[in-house]
Motif scaffolding. Structure first.
Motif, PDB file in Angstrom:
ATOM      1  N   PRO A  34     -61.723   3.808  70.972  1.00 25.07           N
ATOM      2  CA  PRO A  34     -62.953   3.924  70.085  1.00 25.07           C
ATOM      3  C   PRO A  34     -63.855   2.739  70.349  1.00 25.07           C
ATOM      4  O   PRO A  34     -63.125   1.747  70.691  1.00 25.07           O
ATOM      5  N   LEU A  38     -60.911  11.410  64.719  1.00 24.73           N
ATOM      6  CA  LEU A  38     -62.394  10.835  65.411  1.00 24.73           C
ATOM      7  C   LEU A  38     -62.545  11.599  66.550  1.00 24.73           C
ATOM      8  O   LEU A  38     -63.909  11.749  66.949  1.00 24.73           O
ATOM      9  N   ARG A  39     -61.629  11.946  67.425  1.00 26.03           N
ATOM     10  CA  ARG A  39     -62.004  12.740  68.796  1.00 26.03           C
ATOM     11  C   ARG A  39     -61.049  13.842  68.771  1.00 26.03           C
ATOM     12  O   ARG A  39     -60.265  14.052  69.594  1.00 26.03           O
ATOM     13  N   LEU A  56     -57.333   9.481  65.786  1.00 22.55           N
ATOM     14  CA  LEU A  56     -58.269   9.852  67.000  1.00 22.55           C
ATOM     15  C   LEU A  56     -57.957  11.064  67.275  1.00 22.55           C
ATOM     16  O   LEU A  56     -59.253  11.982  67.340  1.00 22.55           O
ATOM     17  N   CYS A  57     -56.926  11.701  67.467  1.00 26.79           N
ATOM     18  CA  CYS A  57     -56.552  13.283  67.711  1.00 26.79           C
ATOM     19  C   CYS A  57     -55.220  13.427  67.555  1.00 26.79           C
ATOM     20  O   CYS A  57     -54.363  12.348  67.513  1.00 26.79           O
ATOM     21  N   SER A  61     -56.296   4.739  66.498  1.00 28.02           N
ATOM     22  CA  SER A  61     -57.009   3.517  66.965  1.00 28.02           C
ATOM     23  C   SER A  61     -56.176   2.157  66.361  1.00 28.02           C
ATOM     24  O   SER A  61     -55.403   2.401  65.534  1.00 28.02           O
ATOM     25  N   ALA A  81     -61.290   7.244  77.419  1.00 29.09           N
ATOM     26  CA  ALA A  81     -61.464   8.417  76.456  1.00 29.09           C
ATOM     27  C   ALA A  81     -61.039   8.209  74.876  1.00 29.09           C
ATOM     28  O   ALA A  81     -61.743   8.602  74.170  1.00 29.09           O
ATOM     29  N   LEU A  82     -60.053   7.448  75.002  1.00 29.07           N
ATOM     30  CA  LEU A  82     -59.215   7.303  73.606  1.00 29.07           C
ATOM     31  C   LEU A  82     -59.840   5.772  72.953  1.00 29.07           C
ATOM     32  O   LEU A  82     -59.030   5.807  71.930  1.00 29.07           O
ATOM     33  N   ASP A 116     -61.913  16.596  69.923  1.00 24.04           N
ATOM     34  CA  ASP A 116     -62.126  17.067  71.343  1.00 24.04           C
ATOM     35  C   ASP A 116     -61.131  16.990  72.289  1.00 24.04           C
ATOM     36  O   ASP A 116     -61.001  17.564  73.278  1.00 24.04           O
ATOM     37  N   LEU A 117     -60.269  15.722  71.961  1.00 20.83           N
ATOM     38  CA  LEU A 117     -59.079  15.350  72.910  1.00 20.83           C
ATOM     39  C   LEU A 117     -57.916  15.830  72.620  1.00 20.83           C
ATOM     40  O   LEU A 117     -57.067  15.613  73.229  1.00 20.83           O
TER      41      LEU A 117
END
Length: 137
Positions: A133, A11-12, A42-43, A36, A130-131, A14-15
């Motif tokens: 959600p 979901l992230r 998430l990444c 999550s 940032a992490l 970009d991280l």
């Protein structure tokens, strides 16, 4: 290790660089995932082999953390997971929750487990916002 996947995972995505940087700084860490609390990826770091592996690791991480947090609550302890599991290929470390997320990494058998755990906790605290959600309704 070489990355086996080029498509963003989670979901992230970009991280993901945060987890890859963590592995480059922490000797012996690999296959790091951010998950999550309900088990979604998430990444991942670049060392996670595939989307399928990331999803399996996320589900297992979330389940193990949930069991430990449930145990802690039943025993009157703080609801936090700081898990180390010894496998034939090294140690799996799970930490969190950091907001609504957990972090998991595999540490090689020769790695300093205390240092890996300390650095995983520091990473989680530094990227908590940032992490995390958004809560789903």
């Amino acid at each position: 290790m070489t990355p086996a996947t080029t498509a963003p995972i989670g979901l992230r995505p970009d991280l993901s660089f945060l987890l890859t940087d963590f592995e480059q700084m922490v000797l012996g860490a690999s296959r790091t995932v951010a998950v999550s609390v309900d088990g979604l990826v998430l990444c991942t770091s670049d060392t996670v082999d595939s989307r399928e592996q990331a999803e399996y690791l996320a589900a297992i991480c979330s389940g193990m953390a949930s069991l430990v947090i449930g145990l802690a609550q039943q025993l009157g302890a703080a609801a936090a997971a700081d898990i180390g599991v010894r496998l034939s290929i090294g140690f799996v470390m799970i930490a969190g929750p950091f907001g609504n997320a957990y972090l998991m990494t595999l540490a090689q058998p020769q790695a300093d487990m205390g240092a890996v755990n300390r650095d995983l906790l520091k990473l989680g605290e530094s990227v908590r916002a940032a992490l995390s959600p958004e809560q789903r309704r």
